[in-house]
Design a protein around this motif. Structure first.
Motif, PDB file in Angstrom:
ATOM      1  N   GLU A 159       0.844  -1.203   0.000  1.00 31.80           N
ATOM      2  CA  GLU A 159       0.000   0.000   0.000  1.00 31.80           C
ATOM      3  C   GLU A 159       0.877   1.249   0.000  1.00 31.80           C
ATOM      4  O   GLU A 159       0.565   2.246  -0.649  1.00 31.80           O
ATOM      5  N   PHE A 160       1.985   1.196   0.738  1.00 25.99           N
ATOM      6  CA  PHE A 160       2.893   2.343   0.820  1.00 25.99           C
ATOM      7  C   PHE A 160       3.609   2.597  -0.512  1.00 25.99           C
ATOM      8  O   PHE A 160       3.845   3.727  -0.895  1.00 25.99           O
ATOM      9  N   ASP A 161       4.025   1.504  -1.182  1.00 26.41           N
ATOM     10  CA  ASP A 161       4.696   1.635  -2.475  1.00 26.41           C
ATOM     11  C   ASP A 161       4.447   0.362  -3.275  1.00 26.41           C
ATOM     12  O   ASP A 161       5.113  -0.652  -3.058  1.00 26.41           O
ATOM     13  N   LYS A 162       3.489   0.401  -4.181  1.00 25.01           N
ATOM     14  CA  LYS A 162       3.091  -0.822  -4.892  1.00 25.01           C
ATOM     15  C   LYS A 162       4.143  -1.300  -5.889  1.00 25.01           C
ATOM     16  O   LYS A 162       4.189  -2.472  -6.231  1.00 25.01           O
ATOM     17  N   LYS A 163       5.009  -0.391  -6.352  1.00 21.78           N
ATOM     18  CA  LYS A 163       6.031  -0.783  -7.324  1.00 21.78           C
ATOM     19  C   LYS A 163       7.304  -1.302  -6.669  1.00 21.78           C
ATOM     20  O   LYS A 163       8.035  -2.081  -7.251  1.00 21.78           O
ATOM     21  N   ASP A 164       7.591  -0.836  -5.452  1.00 20.47           N
ATOM     22  CA  ASP A 164       8.861  -1.179  -4.794  1.00 20.47           C
ATOM     23  C   ASP A 164       8.672  -1.317  -3.277  1.00 20.47           C
ATOM     24  O   ASP A 164       9.279  -0.609  -2.490  1.00 20.47           O
ATOM     25  N   PRO A 165       7.828  -2.255  -2.845  1.00 19.24           N
ATOM     26  CA  PRO A 165       7.520  -2.368  -1.415  1.00 19.24           C
ATOM     27  C   PRO A 165       8.706  -2.754  -0.539  1.00 19.24           C
ATOM     28  O   PRO A 165       8.758  -2.414   0.642  1.00 19.24           O
ATOM     29  N   VAL A 166       9.693  -3.444  -1.117  1.00 19.41           N
ATOM     30  CA  VAL A 166      10.776  -3.988  -0.297  1.00 19.41           C
ATOM     31  C   VAL A 166      11.873  -2.948  -0.035  1.00 19.41           C
ATOM     32  O   VAL A 166      12.807  -3.193   0.711  1.00 19.41           O
ATOM     33  N   LYS A 167      11.715  -1.728  -0.586  1.00 19.46           N
ATOM     34  CA  LYS A 167      12.635  -0.659  -0.185  1.00 19.46           C
ATOM     35  C   LYS A 167      12.530  -0.412   1.324  1.00 19.46           C
ATOM     36  O   LYS A 167      13.491   0.035   1.955  1.00 19.46           O
ATOM     37  N   TYR A 168      11.370  -0.755   1.901  1.00 27.98           N
ATOM     38  CA  TYR A 168      11.165  -0.529   3.337  1.00 27.98           C
ATOM     39  C   TYR A 168      11.966  -1.498   4.207  1.00 27.98           C
ATOM     40  O   TYR A 168      12.066  -1.307   5.408  1.00 27.98           O
ATOM     41  N   ASP A 169      12.546  -2.517   3.595  1.00 29.27           N
ATOM     42  CA  ASP A 169      13.471  -3.379   4.337  1.00 29.27           C
ATOM     43  C   ASP A 169      14.615  -2.544   4.915  1.00 29.27           C
ATOM     44  O   ASP A 169      15.062  -2.773   6.034  1.00 29.27           O
ATOM     45  N   PHE A 170      15.092  -1.572   4.140  1.00 29.03           N
ATOM     46  CA  PHE A 170      16.177  -0.698   4.610  1.00 29.03           C
ATOM     47  C   PHE A 170      15.733   0.127   5.818  1.00 29.03           C
ATOM     48  O   PHE A 170      16.495   0.331   6.755  1.00 29.03           O
ATOM     49  N   ALA A 171      14.498   0.600   5.779  1.00 32.21           N
ATOM     50  CA  ALA A 171      13.970   1.398   6.888  1.00 32.21           C
ATOM     51  C   ALA A 171      13.847   0.548   8.150  1.00 32.21           C
ATOM     52  O   ALA A 171      14.332   0.933   9.223  1.00 32.21           O
ATOM     53  N   LEU A 172      13.204  -0.607   8.033  1.00 31.47           N
ATOM     54  CA  LEU A 172      12.980  -1.469   9.203  1.00 31.47           C
ATOM     55  C   LEU A 172      14.302  -1.987   9.765  1.00 31.47           C
ATOM     56  O   LEU A 172      14.524  -1.991  10.976  1.00 31.47           O
ATOM     57  N   PHE A 173      15.191  -2.417   8.875  1.00 31.21           N
ATOM     58  CA  PHE A 173      16.492  -2.940   9.310  1.00 31.21           C
ATOM     59  C   PHE A 173      17.333  -1.822   9.958  1.00 31.21           C
ATOM     60  O   PHE A 173      17.932  -2.012  11.009  1.00 31.21           O
ATOM     61  N   GLY A 174      17.373  -0.671   9.315  1.00 34.50           N
ATOM     62  CA  GLY A 174      18.143   0.449   9.841  1.00 34.50           C
ATOM     63  C   GLY A 174      17.646   0.905  11.200  1.00 34.50           C
ATOM     64  O   GLY A 174      18.443   1.153  12.114  1.00 34.50           O
ATOM     65  N   LEU A 175      16.329   0.978  11.358  1.00 37.77           N
ATOM     66  CA  LEU A 175      15.753   1.371  12.647  1.00 37.77           C
ATOM     67  C   LEU A 175      16.117   0.363  13.738  1.00 37.77           C
ATOM     68  O   LEU A 175      16.398   0.735  14.875  1.00 37.77           O
ATOM     69  N   GLY A 176      16.138  -0.921  13.364  1.00 39.83           N
ATOM     70  CA  GLY A 176      16.424  -1.959  14.344  1.00 39.83           C
ATOM     71  C   GLY A 176      17.905  -2.096  14.687  1.00 39.83           C
ATOM     72  O   GLY A 176      18.281  -2.107  15.851  1.00 39.83           O
ATOM     73  N   VAL A 177      18.750  -2.144  13.653  1.00 32.93           N
ATOM     74  CA  VAL A 177      20.170  -2.433  13.862  1.00 32.93           C
ATOM     75  C   VAL A 177      20.964  -1.185  14.179  1.00 32.93           C
ATOM     76  O   VAL A 177      21.806  -1.175  15.087  1.00 32.93           O
ATOM     77  N   PHE A 178      20.726  -0.117  13.436  1.00 33.15           N
ATOM     78  CA  PHE A 178      21.552   1.092  13.593  1.00 33.15           C
ATOM     79  C   PHE A 178      21.009   2.083  14.626  1.00 33.15           C
ATOM     80  O   PHE A 178      21.760   2.764  15.289  1.00 33.15           O
ATOM     81  N   GLU A 179      19.677   2.132  14.766  1.00 28.17           N
ATOM     82  CA  GLU A 179      19.089   3.118  15.682  1.00 28.17           C
ATOM     83  C   GLU A 179      18.568   2.514  16.974  1.00 28.17           C
ATOM     84  O   GLU A 179      18.177   3.235  17.885  1.00 28.17           O
ATOM     85  N   LYS A 180      18.537   1.161  17.040  1.00 24.69           N
ATOM     86  CA  LYS A 180      18.002   0.469  18.232  1.00 24.69           C
ATOM     87  C   LYS A 180      16.640   1.044  18.608  1.00 24.69           C
ATOM     88  O   LYS A 180      16.362   1.337  19.768  1.00 24.69           O
ATOM     89  N   PHE A 181      15.792   1.239  17.614  1.00 22.26           N
ATOM     90  CA  PHE A 181      14.491   1.917  17.748  1.00 22.26           C
ATOM     91  C   PHE A 181      13.616   1.283  18.810  1.00 22.26           C
ATOM     92  O   PHE A 181      13.467   0.062  18.814  1.00 22.26           O
TER      93      PHE A 181
END
Length: 253
Positions: free
Chosen positions: A231-253
């Motif tokens: 729903e967020f991006d129908k053409k490239d939904p898996v770009k959000y892997d970078f967001a989720l991974f970065g928030l978890g690993v780099f930012e300890k969100f």
């Protein structure tokens, strides 16, 4: 956070983390050492397959795999001898050992020789997702004689697995290369149908953000997460892997 605010937040984080600096601490740096399509595919596949545990250890062991293959993975796969495979003795990454590695090389040779390569055997011809494609790939991968124990290294989403490592490999091969991270070399595949490689980090962040309710990191969780990300991006939904991974690993969100 409202849905449009959440999308904006994740768009910003995806843009922040998807850049060439990402590769410096990620196993995707291994296939980036190569330019020939088949070398990239094989290096990426083997690196993704052992991508669990400590990232530094993954990178070190994937580097060793390439060294053992003379840093010419496709040539090694197609032309190896039993003596060449004997050099694998002593290789181990967690539960992936020398016998597994030997079989993977033999199976890859079979795939390139008899099935037109990895790009072809992982195509999802009649679906908007890769569940059956990965299931069928596993059947082809193990169609030659093998030890039963080796089967555990290729997950099967038809049996409920999130198939994190294969989904990560697919992201690497299919998504656009313009940001300098993924490769975009599989033109016969559609990035709209990719799945987020779901692991502890991405799963936990997705739950904290309210875009994943399911507690297990399994195929049903993938389907639930897919729905929102598409729903967020129908053409490239898996770009959000970078967001989720970065928030978890780099930012300890």
């Amino acid at each position: 956070m409202k849905k449009n605010e959440l999308k904006e937040f994740l768009d910003e984080k995806a843009a922040l983390y998807e850049n060439s600096d990402f590769t410096e601490s990620d196993p995707i740096q291994i296939p980036h050492q190569f330019t020939r399509k088949e070398d990239v595919e094989i290096a990426a596949f083997l690196s993704a397959i052992i991508a669990w545990g400590n990232r530094k250890m993954i990178i070190n062991n994937a580097t060793r795999m390439m060294d053992l293959m003379g840093n010419s993975p496709f040539d090694f796969v197609m032309n190896h001898t039993e003596d060449d495979l004997a050099k694998f003795e002593g290789f181990v990454h967690r539960t992936f050992n020398a016998e597994d590695f030997k079989f993977f090389v033999k199976s890859l040779k079979n795939i390139y020789q008899n099935h037109d390569g990895l790009e072809t055997v992982l195509q999802n011809k009649a679906s908007d997702n890769y569940q059956l494609a990965i299931h069928n790939f596993k059947k082809i991968f193990f169609e030659i004689p093998h030890l039963q124990r080796t089967e555990k290294h290729i997950s099967d989403p038809v049996k409920g697995s999130a198939a994190k490592r294969i989904n990560m490999f697919l992201r690497w091969m299919v998504r656009d290369a313009k940001k300098g991270v993924d490769f975009g070399i599989w033109k016969s595949h559609n990035p709209a149908y990719l799945h987020c490689p779901l692991d502890v980090h991405t799963g936990n962040i997705a739950r904290k953000l309210g875009i994943l309710k399911r507690k297990q990191n399994d195929w049903k969780a993938i389907q639930e997460l897919d729905k929102t990300l598409r729903e967020f991006d129908k053409k490239d939904p898996v770009k959000y892997d970078f967001a989720l991974f970065g928030l978890g690993v780099f930012e300890k969100f």
